[in-house]
Each structure stands twice: as C-alpha cells, then as structure tokens.
Design a protein around this motif. Structure first.
Motif, PDB file in Angstrom:
ATOM      1  N   GLU A  65       0.852  -1.188   0.000  1.00  0.00           N
ATOM      2  CA  GLU A  65       0.000   0.000   0.000  1.00  0.00           C
ATOM      3  C   GLU A  65       0.889   1.239   0.000  1.00  0.00           C
ATOM      4  O   GLU A  65       1.694   1.437   0.905  1.00  0.00           O
ATOM      5  CB  GLU A  65      -0.928  -0.004   1.209  1.00  0.00           C
ATOM      6  N   GLU A  73       1.237   5.528  -0.771  1.00  0.00           N
ATOM      7  CA  GLU A  73       0.621   6.843  -0.996  1.00  0.00           C
ATOM      8  C   GLU A  73       1.214   7.371  -2.297  1.00  0.00           C
ATOM      9  O   GLU A  73       2.334   7.847  -2.339  1.00  0.00           O
ATOM     10  CB  GLU A  73       0.923   7.777   0.178  1.00  0.00           C
ATOM     11  N   TYR A 118      -4.783   6.441 -10.152  1.00  0.00           N
ATOM     12  CA  TYR A 118      -5.979   6.058  -9.398  1.00  0.00           C
ATOM     13  C   TYR A 118      -7.095   5.624 -10.342  1.00  0.00           C
ATOM     14  O   TYR A 118      -7.783   4.607 -10.097  1.00  0.00           O
ATOM     15  CB  TYR A 118      -6.451   7.227  -8.525  1.00  0.00           C
ATOM     16  N   VAL A 135      -7.330   0.652  -2.755  1.00  0.00           N
ATOM     17  CA  VAL A 135      -7.261   0.166  -1.380  1.00  0.00           C
ATOM     18  C   VAL A 135      -8.638   0.320  -0.760  1.00  0.00           C
ATOM     19  O   VAL A 135      -9.220   1.418  -0.768  1.00  0.00           O
ATOM     20  CB  VAL A 135      -6.208   0.947  -0.567  1.00  0.00           C
ATOM     21  N   ARG A 186     -10.317   3.495   1.148  1.00  0.00           N
ATOM     22  CA  ARG A 186      -9.495   4.703   0.937  1.00  0.00           C
ATOM     23  C   ARG A 186      -9.834   5.344  -0.410  1.00  0.00           C
ATOM     24  O   ARG A 186      -9.016   5.371  -1.328  1.00  0.00           O
ATOM     25  CB  ARG A 186      -8.010   4.376   1.003  1.00  0.00           C
ATOM     26  N   PRO A 195     -10.115   8.446  -2.546  1.00  0.00           N
ATOM     27  CA  PRO A 195      -9.579   9.814  -2.409  1.00  0.00           C
ATOM     28  C   PRO A 195     -10.645  10.865  -2.680  1.00  0.00           C
ATOM     29  O   PRO A 195     -11.466  10.718  -3.586  1.00  0.00           O
ATOM     30  CB  PRO A 195      -8.480   9.856  -3.469  1.00  0.00           C
ATOM     31  N   ASP A 250      -6.633  13.186   1.811  1.00  0.00           N
ATOM     32  CA  ASP A 250      -5.729  12.428   2.686  1.00  0.00           C
ATOM     33  C   ASP A 250      -4.753  11.600   1.864  1.00  0.00           C
ATOM     34  O   ASP A 250      -4.355  10.506   2.259  1.00  0.00           O
ATOM     35  CB  ASP A 250      -6.536  11.523   3.624  1.00  0.00           C
ATOM     36  N   TRP A 253      -4.108   6.532  -2.010  1.00  0.00           N
ATOM     37  CA  TRP A 253      -3.477   5.264  -1.620  1.00  0.00           C
ATOM     38  C   TRP A 253      -3.835   4.166  -2.610  1.00  0.00           C
ATOM     39  O   TRP A 253      -5.010   3.952  -2.917  1.00  0.00           O
ATOM     40  CB  TRP A 253      -3.919   4.869  -0.211  1.00  0.00           C
TER      41      TRP A 253
END
Length: 448
Positions: free
Chosen positions: A133, A135, A275, A419, A422, A424, A436, A439
C-alpha cells in the motif's frame, strides 16, 4: 465506475461561508447548479465575480481579446512569496517580454531533446517505487520533481540542492491555500498580504536554493561549460525586441514557476491517472499491453495512443489547476448582463470539464471518448487543462510527453489496485490533490 465528486453544496451560501470554504477547499464550495450553468454571478461587498462556462465567452476572454482580460492580481498575490514577478503572475508588456524569452526553449525539436532526461527520471521512479500500500501522490511528486531537475538543470533529484528544494516545496504546498485573503478584500498596495509565516519561510528557503542553482549556472555559462538544457537555453536567449536577457533575480522567479507548473501539476495529473486506472482494471490492462511494446525511444511515443488518451482523461476529470481568474478592464456585456470594469471573470476547468451540457457522461472515466468526433468536439469547446490562447502553458507539450511516458513505464512494471476504504476526495491546494492522499496497492507484474 464513476470517479468521486466533491460533496455537493447548497446553491446559496453566505459570503462568510464562501470565504471559509474557499480558504479550506475551493472545490467543496461549488454548488451543483454550476455544472449546468452557462454563467453565474457571485457578489461580495467589494467586487463581483462571474463564472463563465459559455464557450463563446471563454473564447472572448482567452483568445479573441486576452489583453482586455488580464490575470487578476487578487488571485496571483497569494503566490507572490514564491513566484515574485514570474510569467505566471505578470500582465502586459512585462509578460510579453518574458514569453518572448521563454517560449523558444519549448519550441520545435526541444521535446525530442528532453526525452532522454524524462525517460531516465521515469526509470528511476520505477526502480524506487515500493510494493504494498503506497501513498501514490508522494511517489508521483518525487518522479515529477526528478523530471524538472533533469530537464531544467541536468541534475537528478538525488543532487543535494535539488533534494532540498523538493523537500521544502512539499512543506510549502501544505501551507499555501489556493486563495489568499486579498482575493476577497480590497487591500491597498502598501498593506501586508497576511501570508502565513510558514508559507513565507518556505518560499524564502526555496528561492534561496534556486538562487544558488541559478548563480552556479550563470557562472558555467560564462565559462562555456554549461549543459544544453532548459535553464541554459532560457538564460542565454535574448528578448528579440529589446535584446535583454533574464538576470539572476528574474530567473529565480521563472524557475519557481517552472517548478510549480512542471512539478506540482504533473504530480497531480499522474496521481489521478494512476488512481483512475486502478479503479478500471480493463483500461489498465490496455495501457500495460501498449507499454509492453514500447522501445524506449522518442519514436515509440507514437505507439502510446491509448495511454495518452488516459492521461488526457485524467486531466479532464481532475484538472491540476481547477480555476483561472481574469479581470475586466472595461465594461462588458456577457449573456445579456452588464459586467462592470474591475469584475472578476472565473474560468473553471473543474466545472467546464464536467459540464452536463458540454460532455457526454461528464463524470465518467472514458478514455475512448478522445477518438470520437463527439469527444473531439467537446474538447474544442470545453477542455482547458493548460489554458488557451496567448497565455496557454508553454510547457503543455512537455507535460503531455512526461505524463504519457511515466504512465507507460509504471504500468509496464506494476499493477495498481484501489485500497478498500481509501477513496480519495479531491481538494484544491496549489493543485487538485487527494484530501488524505491517494493510496493504491502496488505489485510487480509477472511479465513486465
């Protein structure tokens, strides 16, 4: 799968509420009706602002009469601690002179010359990327900063000063809201702009480090030992009208915006593209297959058509610079409304790229739209990731090359998955980022 949107806001928000929301996150302040409207007015006690989504109005402002709609100092003053008098904030003759010096560095075969440096940065990013995982915004920022330093100063990110600039810029990014208080209040020129202390300190550190690099390059140019990179080309290019060149102080301003525009925006676009591909495995597999046939030379970029369209679509859904603001220099009529001199004209890629009347499936991820006539027609009217007209970003072609190549290199080597838990949330700081972070689960492909 539809990418996430900001939380819808009520159509009417008080001025105080807007100020709070704009300062914290400009995207969450936007009501749903603005994704349908051709024009909308926003009133404060000190000025009026007009959001323009009408393609005819956008052409008037950016292409037909750009001199009558200069950049608004209400917005650019917020970036003054870092950017000084860079080409991003200036207007009129000052801006024209700067563009005459800068533009030749990005013309003609310059992209081919920059390709080896971008390839090396991409290969380094692949070698550096961990599994598990991750960022991904941090990894994308590292890669984009490496591209900038290699192409601008022929230095890898591992160089001591380059690494220091990168580290400090990450601090600056976290302290700088997209709008300063000057965006709302009629502050006189002599009054301090109320920048946060952390913002001023980070900006001063970045400018000092860039100044060291610029002075060293000037000395190398004088000694005849400077490499043929973007910094050398810009510093040795005279203005064809006046014959003047950038001095060290002016060059610091320009390098600061190159770093902001070339690093911050590229990192944002690359992160969202990864993403989106993680969220759409079939599209990811198409990019991976395309990338597997790449030969790592400049000509191979022509084979990455779908990869390029994925990057275009990421720029549509998550434009790194979500809003641009111009100011009227005279009274105007816009869609039957009288617009006074000094009004703020907001051109918003964030709204325009998701406009319900201008795009089919505006919130959906559809890279194939770029190969359809309907998609190309929408793009002509409603696609501004790099602005348009005389003030179009001089590095637009550079950014498309970088984004396409880095995506291909990463997807050839790795598989990316979302993930669980998570998702975004897009927010605007200097650019559109995940609230945040973003991920993703990263794993090596069995047959890269």
């Amino acid at each position: 799968m539809t990418p996430p949107k900001p939380t819808p806001r009520p159509d009417k928000v008080s001025l105080l509420g807007y100020m709070r929301l704009f300062r914290r996150d400009i995207l969450s302040a936007q009501p749903a009706r603005l994704y349908r409207a051709w024009m909308a007015a926003f009133r404060t006690p000190f000025f009026r602002s007009y959001l323009c989504n009408d393609p005819a109005l956008i052409r008037r402002v950016l292409q037909d009469r750009p001199a009558d709609f200069p950049k608004s100092q209400r917005i650019t003053e917020g970036l003054a601690p870092l950017l000084g008098r860079s080409v991003f904030v200036t207007n009129g003759e000052e801006w024209l002179r700067q563009r005459r010096i800068i533009d030749p560095a990005f013309e003609g075969g310059r992209m081919r010359a920059a390709f080896p440096a971008i390839l090396a940065a991409g290969q380094a990013a692949v070698a550096r990327l961990p599994q598990g995982e991750v960022e991904i915004e941090a990894a994308a920022s590292h890669a984009a900063a490496d591209v900038i330093f290699r192409t601008l100063f022929s230095l890898p990110i591992e160089d001591r000063v380059a690494q220091a600039v990168f580290d400090e810029f990450r601090t600056y990014q976290r302290t700088q809201p997209i709008l300063n208080l000057a965006a709302f209040l009629p502050l006189p020129a002599w009054m301090p702009r109320l920048h946060r202390r952390a913002t001023r300190t980070s900006a001063a550190t970045i400018r000092r480090l860039i100044g060291q690099m610029t002075e060293a390059r000037a000395a190398a140019i004088a000694a005849g030992t400077a490499p043929d990179d973007l910094a050398s080309r810009i510093m040795t290019t005279p203005d064809p009208v006046t014959g003047s060149r950038f001095g060290t102080g002016e060059m610091v301003d320009q390098v600061a915006i190159f770093f902001l525009a070339g690093h911050e925006t590229s990192a944002s676009a690359l992160s969202w593209a990864l993403y989106l591909l993680a969220s759409h495995p079939a599209a990811q597999d198409r990019v991976a297959v395309e990338a597997a046939g790449m030969t790592e030379d400049f000509a191979s970029l022509a084979t990455l058509r779908f990869t390029r369209d994925v990057f275009r679509e990421a720029l549509r859904l998550y434009p790194p610079v979500p809003m641009m603001v111009r100011e009227t220099t005279q009274a105007e009529e816009m869609r039957g409304q009288a617009v006074a001199k000094g009004a703020q004209i907001v051109l918003s890629p964030w709204h325009l790229h998701r406009h319900e009347r201008l795009w089919a499936n505006p919130d959906g991820f559809d890279p194939d739209r770029w190969q359809t006539e309907a998609g190309r027609a929408s793009a002509r009217d409603a696609y501004l990731p790099f602005s348009s007209g005389p003030r179009v970003c001089p590095g637009a072609g550079f950014a498309m090359l970088e984004g396409t190549l880095l995506l291909a290199l990463m997807l050839r080597a790795f598989r990316f998955e979302v993930v669980e838990g998570r998702v975004p949330v897009p927010v605007a700081h200097l650019t559109v980022r995940g609230k945040d972070g973003i991920w993703l689960k990263v794993s090596r492909r069995a047959n890269p």
